[in-house]
Scaffold this motif. Structure first.
Motif, short mmCIF file in Angstrom:
data_model
loop_
_atom_site.label_atom_id
_atom_site.label_comp_id
_atom_site.label_asym_id
_atom_site.label_seq_id
_atom_site.Cartn_x
_atom_site.Cartn_y
_atom_site.Cartn_z
N GLY A 114 0.79 -1.23 0.00
CA GLY A 114 0.00 0.00 0.00
C GLY A 114 0.82 1.27 0.00
N SER A 115 2.14 1.18 -0.17
CA SER A 115 2.98 2.37 -0.12
C SER A 115 2.79 3.24 -1.36
N ARG A 116 2.74 4.57 -1.16
CA ARG A 116 2.62 5.49 -2.28
C ARG A 116 3.87 5.48 -3.15
N ASP A 117 5.04 5.35 -2.52
CA ASP A 117 6.29 5.32 -3.28
C ASP A 117 6.32 4.10 -4.21
N VAL A 118 5.86 2.97 -3.72
CA VAL A 118 5.83 1.77 -4.55
C VAL A 118 4.88 1.97 -5.72
N LYS A 119 3.73 2.58 -5.48
CA LYS A 119 2.76 2.80 -6.56
C LYS A 119 3.31 3.76 -7.60
N GLN A 122 5.67 1.79 -9.70
CA GLN A 122 4.94 0.89 -10.59
C GLN A 122 4.33 1.63 -11.78
N GLU A 123 3.82 2.82 -11.55
CA GLU A 123 3.28 3.62 -12.65
C GLU A 123 4.38 4.01 -13.64
N ARG A 124 5.54 4.33 -13.10
CA ARG A 124 6.67 4.68 -13.97
C ARG A 124 7.09 3.47 -14.80
N ILE A 125 7.08 2.30 -14.19
CA ILE A 125 7.43 1.07 -14.90
C ILE A 125 6.45 0.81 -16.04
#
Length: 281
Positions: A114-119, A122-125
């Motif tokens: 649920g981390s914002r940094d991870v999301k 993932q969007e950048r990927i």
């Protein structure tokens, strides 16, 4: 009483001891007799045994030649190159499938965080997946096929290197297609990305660890006219095409417009590289 030569010597009488030289001569004479006796006993055995061993060895050679029928009885020395290449390709496919499964698991687990940094990552990927070649592409494009010359070494006076396709020939076609605005390029059906290496090994080309024999099919998705113009104006490929129509070379070249289906790249994305050692004081 007689004291002849066979009479026992009187009590207290001692026979004279032989000298050291006499004793040495006696030992030497005894050794010579033993050697002569041993030679006589073993000489006959060698005279009989040697011809027998020669006959046995010749018989074994003859039996081996008949059974082998001109081939090597030690089958392990033969290597089926096609089977070896196929085995290596199958092994690579198994490893690549395992990597794909593990990557999918990592992606699923990352999506559950649920981390914002991870999301954001993932969007950048996702934004970079298409430019990186990780999504399939299809559409009109160009197909070029390179193949070895049908001529044998005895059929021409040209160097043998002119009769076979080299890795630089394939690379020249791929680079020309990129310059022509291709959105996706494949070689032998494998998606080409920035980390792909095209390596020539013997009479095959290796892509992403898998060896492929000729003919080599290079396809690109993009405007066929722009792609063809880029290929035709490339100096290296112009020389290659001139050899394709030369009667004593006839290296294979074929270029057609067609619908192209470029699958997503599914190989390894990590780079392996060397790092310089820190200088020691």
């Amino acid at each position: 009483m007689s004291t002849g030569s066979h009479a026992r010597p009187p009590a207290g009488h001692q026979a004279p001891r032989p000298s050291r030289r006499a004793r040495a001569q006696q030992v030497l004479a005894l050794a010579r007799r033993r050697v002569r006796t041993r030679r006589r006993s073993t000489g006959g055995a060698w005279r009989v045994g040697t011809p027998v061993m020669v006959l046995l060895s010749g018989s074994l050679f003859a039996v081996s030649a008949v059974n082998s029928e001109g081939t090597d009885l030690r089958a392990g020395r033969y290597t089926d190159l096609a089977s070896l290449v196929q085995a290596e390709a199958d092994s690579y496919e198994e490893l690549r499938s395992r990597v794909a499964d593990l990557t999918a698991q990592v992606t699923d687990l990352s999506a559950q965080v649920g981390s914002r940094d991870v999301k954001r990552v993932q969007e950048r990927i996702e934004d970079l997946r298409d430019p990186a070649g990780l999504t399939p592409r299809e559409g009109e494009g160009l197909r070029i096929t390179l193949s070895d010359s049908p001529l044998e070494a005895d059929d021409t006076d040209q160097p043998l290197k002119f009769l076979i396709v080299h890795q630089q020939d394939i690379q020249a076609v791929v680079n020309a297609m990129w310059r022509g605005g291709a959105s996706a390029v494949t070689v032998q059906g494998q998606r080409i990305v920035s980390t792909t290496g095209i390596k020539c090994e013997a009479n095959s080309v290796t892509l992403q660890g898998v060896p492929y024999p000729q003919p080599y099919v290079i396809e690109a998705v993009g405007d066929p006219t722009a792609l063809a113009a880029s290929v035709q104006t490339d100096p290296y490929l112009a020389f290659y095409r001139s050899q394709a129509i030369q009667e004593d070379i006839r290296i294979g070249w074929d270029m057609v417009e067609d619908e192209v289906d470029a699958p997503a790249y599914d190989g390894l994305l990590d780079l392996s590289y060397a790092e310089p050692l820190e200088p020691t004081a």
